[in-house]
Design an enzyme around this catalytic site. Structure first.
Site, short mmCIF file in Angstrom:
data_model
loop_
_atom_site.label_atom_id
_atom_site.label_comp_id
_atom_site.label_asym_id
_atom_site.label_seq_id
_atom_site.Cartn_x
_atom_site.Cartn_y
_atom_site.Cartn_z
N LYS A 265 -19.92 56.09 -14.74
CA LYS A 265 -20.90 55.82 -15.80
C LYS A 265 -21.78 57.07 -16.02
O LYS A 265 -21.25 58.17 -16.01
CB LYS A 265 -21.71 54.57 -15.47
N GLU B 57 -12.63 42.53 -16.69
CA GLU B 57 -13.98 42.61 -16.14
C GLU B 57 -14.85 41.53 -16.77
O GLU B 57 -15.43 41.75 -17.85
CB GLU B 57 -14.59 43.98 -16.45
N HIS C 125 -15.21 49.54 -22.65
CA HIS C 125 -16.03 49.01 -21.55
C HIS C 125 -17.15 48.14 -22.15
O HIS C 125 -17.67 48.45 -23.24
CB HIS C 125 -16.62 50.16 -20.73
P1 PGA Z 1 -19.61 47.52 -10.84
O1 PGA Z 1 -19.16 48.04 -12.28
O2 PGA Z 1 -18.47 47.81 -9.89
O3 PGA Z 1 -20.84 48.28 -10.53
O4 PGA Z 1 -19.85 46.03 -10.97
C1 PGA Z 1 -17.85 47.85 -12.74
C2 PGA Z 1 -17.69 48.42 -14.12
O5 PGA Z 1 -18.66 48.40 -14.90
O6 PGA Z 1 -16.61 48.91 -14.49
#
Ligand code: PGA
Length: 244
Positions: free
Chosen positions: A10, A161, A91
């Protein structure tokens, strides 16, 4: 099917030197593992990752356009020319900024045309007792793949996700992940036929960490998309270890 782990850094870490250190430590700790490792850093930090043969370099987004007057955008071909071979597309954090499935589909085509493997993110905002979320997942997948030809599917990866599990305290229950993976395969088979659908690697993302990875790895997933834990080399290597 080769297992794969994808680090989504990110907008982290704060400085190039930190990115270099994290990448270096991940390299040391994952040296002997068999799964493919992809690191998707912020674009200015690509060089911190791209000097290692251990990783594939990934982008967190691509432009819908090839080139031209599009301030702030970076095209798939430009990314490819600096060694990027994977891209996270759609995403939920980008969809929350207004990226529609229509745009996601255009980006997916742009990336695949440039021979960048696409990690297409999908997932429902919430689960409903009456099963409404299945329709949500199906519609999002259909819309995000509109215009993506079957010939490109070999380079497609789907990251499931569920939004409520991203950045949360705990991941989704393993049996629910297993059910979602089967459902996503069914939808892909509707679109591309059974054979092509079976070639698509389906990953899980959302609060994967060193303590739950082994269990989730048994849920029929081909790997993980990891956010927070990918910034901790030890945790990330432990998660990668679960992918045998
Ligand atoms: P996280 O994020 O592992 O911090 O929950 C996953 C993502 O946003 O791809």
């Amino acid at each position: 099917m080769r297992k794969i782990i994808i680090a989504n850094w990110k907008q982290n870490p704060g400085k190039f030197i930190q990115a270099k250190k994290i990448a270096g430590d991940i390299k040391k700790l994952t040296q002997k593992l068999t799964a493919d490792v992809v690191i998707c850093p912020p674009a200015p930090f690509f060089p911190a990752v791209s000097d290692s043969k251990r990783f594939f370099l990934g982008a967190q987004d691509v432009s819908t356009q090839k080139e031209g007057a599009h301030t702030g955008e970076v095209s798939a071909f430009q990314l490819r020319s600096v060694g990027v071979s994977f891209a996270i597309i759609g995403h939920s954090e980008r969809r929350a900024l207004g990226e529609t499935s229509e745009i996601v589909a255009q980006k997916t085509v742009a990336a695949l045309k440039a021979k960048i493997a696409t990690v297409l993110c999908i997932g429902e905002k919430e689960r409903h007792n009456d099963g409404t979320h299945w329709g949500v997942i199906s519609r999002e997948l259909h819309a995000s793949l509109a215009g993506v030809p079957r010939a490109f599917v070999k380079d497609l990866i789907v990251a499931y996700e569920p939004l409520w599990a991203i950045g949360a305290k705990s991941a989704m229950k393993t049996e629910d992940i297993a059910e979602s993976v089967i459902f996503i395969k069914k939808v892909l088979a509707e679109i591309y036929g059974t054979k092509a659908a079976h070639s698509v690697r389906i990953l899980y993302g959302g609060s994967v960490d060193a303590s739950n990875a082994v269990e989730i790895a048994g849920a029929g997933v081909a790997g993980f998309l990891v956010g927070r834990a990918s910034l901790s080399p030890k945790a990330f290597a432990k998660i990668a270890e679960s992918l045998k």
